[in-house]
Write an enzyme that holds these catalytic residues in place. Structure first.
Site, mmCIF file in Angstrom:
data_model
loop_
_atom_site.group_PDB
_atom_site.id
_atom_site.type_symbol
_atom_site.label_atom_id
_atom_site.label_comp_id
_atom_site.label_asym_id
_atom_site.label_seq_id
_atom_site.Cartn_x
_atom_site.Cartn_y
_atom_site.Cartn_z
ATOM 1 N N ARG A 234 0.845 -1.190 0.000
ATOM 2 C CA ARG A 234 0.000 0.000 0.000
ATOM 3 C C ARG A 234 0.883 1.244 0.000
ATOM 4 N NH1 ARG A 234 -3.489 -2.015 5.224
ATOM 5 N NH2 ARG A 234 -4.110 -4.011 4.290
ATOM 6 N N ASP B 82 0.380 5.338 1.288
ATOM 7 C CA ASP B 82 -0.528 6.195 2.052
ATOM 8 C C ASP B 82 -1.174 7.263 1.181
ATOM 9 O OD1 ASP B 82 0.469 4.906 4.254
ATOM 10 O OD2 ASP B 82 1.709 6.578 4.931
ATOM 11 N N ARG C 8 8.490 7.569 6.127
ATOM 12 C CA ARG C 8 8.243 8.969 6.500
ATOM 13 C C ARG C 8 8.764 9.293 7.892
ATOM 14 N NH1 ARG C 8 2.037 9.549 5.215
ATOM 15 N NH2 ARG C 8 2.367 11.585 6.189
#
Lengths: 247, 247
Positions: B54, B56, B200
């Protein structure tokens, strides 16, 4: 009364949303208009800025130069910060400096470079989609390079201009360079000045030559006859970027 | 009945407008959702695609891999053209191929590379504004590079994950490279897998170390204690791009 200053600025903009550089009476969507609005607020004066030249609706700039006169005594650093705080995020000021009162962005410009970006390939350019013109046909790069040489030098470019012009339509082209890297073909054009739509018609003609629908003789013919209808199609605005102005 | 095929695709997307890769029940704005919608139309089947992982909300991809099973007998070239015709222009399919029926985009992914782009400088990034995180403070690059080395190797990255996870949080990081060119600092991270928000948080911690508000000992401490609160801030989504997935 505070002393008059002449401020020279370099600005980059994404032209996608705008009706071009030049201020229009009935539109809020010009780059000059946006800049003058912010500068007038900053200085409490009615500021008119002078660009090195106009760019059409949808054309971008990496390095457009303008200047304006003011009695505002802010530092150039503060002016730059102010502009970047209040301008929309698709317009960014990269340089601000005091220059001689006689400096004029347009009259004193010696050379300009435009870059035209073409995306060639079987899939779409996701990140560059607003800044490249997509061509799906195969382009014959060597033919385009040979044809591009015909632009070099001083010529009457009336045949590569979308408008009838009363003033001289003679311009000098210093370089036309084609470079392919991966899926992208860039055409960079340097000259002492450009007529209305001139780069886009030059590029469109080169693209037609690359596709094989025109030959390089088209260029000679359009230059000789000064007849716009001889040249190729005008390439779309979004692939064009004003890359540099030198003084 | 037509024979079953397993189709592997590479897709690039500008994540700005999307709520991330993963299909959501109540949202029309996911990349997986958009792709499945187009593929289901193309095949007249209910297609579910399997992504390599995935991304974000707001994160981009230059090279995301997914696969799907179908009995559709179109050529891969026609599939690619169909997808690119009907997908929005911020999603582009760059590669389509038939693969072994057992191939699985997620389980078989060996390494992934993410790139995080930071714009450092006194003026804003007009053309890259949707793809870079702007930092106005000076960053101490050497300190960041030294700190980045601490991520290399196999570690439990629970301290660099925004969610409590039941499964193993051990991941192996092969490279973390920092490179500054002009106004842009890129941080590229390669590893065998990544936890939720892991890149991140790693990048955010490195930025804090570059600013001097954290030291490199922070990284060791967050790894050792597995405590998310020890690590730095999570960097914004828009600077992150899934750059490559290898099998």
């Amino acid at each position: 009364m505070a002393v008059e200053r002449n401020i020279k600025c370099v600005v980059a903009y994404d032209g996608t949303k705008y009706q071009g550089w030049q201020r229009l009476k009935n539109s809020d969507h010009t780059i000059q208009g946006k800049i003058e609005h912010v500068l007038s607020k900053m200085t409490n004066e009615k500021i008119e800025v002078m660009g090195s030249g106009r760019t059409d609706a949808g054309v971008h700039a990496r390095w457009q130069v303008f200047n304006f006169h003011t009695r505002c005594q802010k530092s150039t650093k503060n002016m730059m910060d102010y502009m970047n705080q209040y301008l929309p995020e698709d317009i960014g000021v990269c340089q601000v400096e005091d220059v001689d009162l006689r400096f004029h962005s347009r009259f004193h410009a010696k050379k300009k470079t435009y870059i035209y970006r073409i995306w060639i390939g079987e899939y779409p350019p996701v990140f560059e989609r607003k800044y490249v013109h997509v061509v799906t046909e195969t382009l014959h790069l060597q033919k385009m390079k040979e044809a591009a040489l015909l632009f070099i030098g001083e010529h009457d470019f009336q045949g590569f201009c979308s408008r009838k012009v009363k003033k001289s339509t003679v311009r000098k082209i210093n370089h036309v360079q084609l470079k392919q890297e991966g899926h992208e073909l860039t055409i960079s054009v340097t000259g002492n000045g450009f007529l209305y739509n001139m780069v886009r018609i030059m590029v469109g003609t080169l693209i037609d030559i690359g596709k094989g629908t025109l030959t390089k003789e088209t260029i000679t013919e359009a230059l000789d006859t000064k007849d716009r209808s001889k040249a190729g199609e005008r390439a779309p605005a979004k692939g064009l970027i004003l890359h540099d102005v030198s003084y």
